[in-house]
Design an enzyme around this catalytic site. Structure first.
Site, short mmCIF file in Angstrom:
data_model
loop_
_atom_site.label_atom_id
_atom_site.label_comp_id
_atom_site.label_asym_id
_atom_site.label_seq_id
_atom_site.Cartn_x
_atom_site.Cartn_y
_atom_site.Cartn_z
N LYS A 109 57.50 -13.84 -49.29
CA LYS A 109 58.40 -14.95 -49.00
C LYS A 109 59.83 -14.44 -48.93
O LYS A 109 60.16 -13.39 -49.48
CB LYS A 109 58.30 -16.00 -50.13
CG LYS A 109 57.02 -16.80 -50.14
CD LYS A 109 57.06 -17.86 -51.23
CE LYS A 109 55.77 -18.66 -51.26
NZ LYS A 109 55.55 -19.50 -50.07
N ARG A 132 44.55 -22.02 -50.82
CA ARG A 132 43.23 -22.40 -50.31
C ARG A 132 42.18 -21.35 -50.67
O ARG A 132 41.01 -21.66 -50.80
CB ARG A 132 43.32 -22.63 -48.79
CG ARG A 132 43.78 -21.42 -48.02
CD ARG A 132 44.29 -21.77 -46.63
NE ARG A 132 45.66 -22.30 -46.64
CZ ARG A 132 46.32 -22.69 -45.56
NH1 ARG A 132 45.73 -22.63 -44.37
NH2 ARG A 132 47.57 -23.14 -45.65
N1 BES Z 1 52.85 -22.52 -52.61
C1 BES Z 1 53.08 -22.48 -51.22
C2 BES Z 1 53.43 -23.85 -50.62
C3 BES Z 1 54.80 -24.36 -50.95
C4 BES Z 1 55.92 -23.79 -50.37
C5 BES Z 1 54.96 -25.45 -51.78
C6 BES Z 1 57.19 -24.30 -50.66
C7 BES Z 1 56.21 -25.96 -52.06
C8 BES Z 1 57.33 -25.37 -51.50
C9 BES Z 1 51.82 -21.97 -50.50
O1 BES Z 1 51.10 -21.02 -51.17
C10 BES Z 1 52.30 -21.34 -49.24
O2 BES Z 1 52.97 -20.37 -49.30
N2 BES Z 1 51.92 -21.93 -48.10
C11 BES Z 1 52.34 -21.44 -46.83
C12 BES Z 1 51.15 -21.54 -45.90
C13 BES Z 1 51.35 -20.86 -44.60
C14 BES Z 1 51.45 -19.37 -44.78
C15 BES Z 1 50.20 -21.19 -43.69
C16 BES Z 1 53.49 -22.30 -46.34
O3 BES Z 1 53.49 -23.51 -46.60
O4 BES Z 1 54.41 -21.75 -45.75
MN MN Z 2 51.81 -19.04 -50.79
#
Ligand code: BES
Ligand code: MN
Ligand code: ZN
Length: 435
Positions: free
Chosen positions: A218, A292
């Site tokens: 990230k 997931r």
């Molecule tokens: N934990 C995150 C989702 C999230 C991000 C929740 C910011 C609250 C605030 C999850 O694991 C994630 O990183 N999801 C990705 C999925 C994508 C790579 C398909 C996302 O939402 O960017």
């Molecule tokens: Mn994630």
């Protein structure tokens, strides 16, 4: 705030404007009550009597109001000072709230207060776990807390280690924990308040105690907030606490896949193909779509409880915040009856969810050239494709998925966990118990 009114026993009287009586909706009431309670806390009041019983709230009973006041009192008095070297002094917080009523208090009234209190305390437990820093609240810490909660509240608790998961073939969950020095745990908690023959409701909570994104790292801005990526797990703790405190005549199982998502030399790579416990193979195209992956193996594991319903709760997708903001939890379920039970519970508890589709039309976005399924479905409908991924592992029982990415915590100056959706889940279970 009025001081030393003649003929009034109380030293201070706080007047609260609540709008026009008879035209007060639940939202207005909650806002006024929470505002008042916060003001009392800020003023250092430790003992207060509320005169609100004559208020008429649209579509809500006096019992509802009492339960709300109990929950909101605990919410207003909530502090998180566990990591401060000195507790902020003077430590003054609301210790007692009395509800004045014209009639004599009934058994029904005290039951409402008790359930409101149980929910408030469940919310506080969830908030505490969420707010703890990720160097403290790691998978082993959650496992320890589950064992403690079990001892105090008569839950049967069992924690699976990575070698147990390997034996079960949980290749998806283990792919996420590979890059971390902290071993993953699968925490199983069982509350038995119903007949032994009664099929349990299984709650599955995402317990990523820190989500860096893994190799698909990230960006740095606000990455600290990814300590909240275990708020689904925290809501399972809070709900089981409340349910056992209320002694609901139901069987409820909590399942928490707990892990970090970290990048190191052992970490899963984009392009890796893993085999889930269900036997379906998954091409991991983005290691940041880890929620997931841990949930799918927990969902397969849930089959052994022969559940009456399975609800998973997860901070799953940033896309859910784009869709619904910070107001509504995303609700996904192929089962209309279960979906409306959850929507109604959220409406009653005022911890609301909004339904989005899990139609098969979206499944093609998860197509993979190299495995049965890919773990990402591209930008369009990101929350829906995440739910569609989970749906493939939840075919053998009634299932719903709650995406709490927008509702589990607040960012910015008031940064902190909300404890949602503990009130919705408790209300759902109360309704199922016929309460
Ligand atoms: N934990 C995150 C989702 C999230 C991000 C929740 C910011 C609250 C605030 C999850 O694991 C994630 O990183 N999801 C990705 C999925 C994508 C790579 C398909 C996302 O939402 O960017
Ligand atoms: Mn994630
Ligand atoms: Zn995550």
């Amino acid at each position: 705030m009025l001081f030393e009114l003649s003929g009034v026993a109380a030293a201070r009287v706080l007047l609260m404007g609540a709008g026009r009586n008879g035209k007060l909706d639940p939202q207005d009431f909650r806002k006024a009550a929470l505002g008042t309670l916060r003001k009392l806390c800020d003023a250092g009041v430790s003992d207060a009597t509320l005169f609100v019983s004559e208020l008429q709230i649209t579509d809500r009973s006096a019992q509802w109001m009492m339960a709300q006041v109990a929950t909101l009192s605990i919410e207003a008095a909530y502090r998180f000072d566990a990591m401060k070297s000195e507790a902020p002094s003077p430590v003054k917080t609301l210790k007692r709230v009395t509800l004045a009523s014209a009639g004599k208090s009934s058994q029904k009234a005290s039951a409402s207060l008790e359930s409101g209190r149980a929910i408030g305390e469940g919310v506080s437990l969830a908030r505490d776990l969420g707010n703890l820093p990720p160097n403290v609240c790691n998978p082993a810490y959650l496992a320890k807390k589950a064992i403690e909660l079990g001892k105090r509240n008569r839950l049967r608790v069992n924690v699976l280690a990575e070698k147990d998961m390997a034996k079960l073939g949980m290749g998806a969950l283990l792919a996420v924990s590979r890059g971390s020095r902290q071993p993953a745990k699968l925490i199983c908690m069982e509350y038995r308040g119903g007949k032994p023959s009664q099929k349990p409701v299984v709650l599955v909570g995402k317990g990523v105690t820190f989500d860096t994104g893994g190799i698909s790292l990230k960006s740095p801005a606000e990455m600290d907030e990814m300590k909240y990526d275990m708020c689904g797990a925290a809501s399972v703790f809070g709900t089981l606490y409340a349910v056992s405190r209320m002694k609901l005549p139901l069987n409820v199982v909590g399942l928490i896949p707990a892990t970090e998502n970290m990048p190191d030399g052992e970490a899963t790579r984009p392009g890796d193909v893993v085999t889930s416990m269900s036997g379906q193979t998954i091409e991991i195209l983005n290691t940041d779509a880890e929620g997931r992956l841990i949930l799918c193996d927990a969902l397969t594991y849930a089959e052994r409880y022969e559940p009456s319903a399975v609800i998973d709760i997860a901070t799953l997708t940033g896309a859910c915040i784009i869709a619904l903001g910070k107001v509504a939890t995303g609700l996904f379920s192929p089962d209309d009856k279960l979906a409306s039970e959850l929507i109604d519970a959220g409406q009653t508890a005022w911890d609301r969810a909004w339904r989005l589709p899990v139609w098969d039309d979206y499944q093609e976005q998860l197509r993979s050239n190299f495995a049965d399924i890919a773990n990402i479905g591209g930008r369009p409908a990101g929350s829906v494709t995440a739910a569609c991924f989970l749906a493939r592992f939840a075919k053998n029982y009634r299932w719903a998925h709650l995406d709490i990415a927008g509702t589990a915590w607040i960012s910015g100056k008031k940064k902190g966990s909300t404890g949602r959706p503990v009130p919705m889940l408790c209300q759902f279970l109360m309704a199922r118990a016929g309460w």
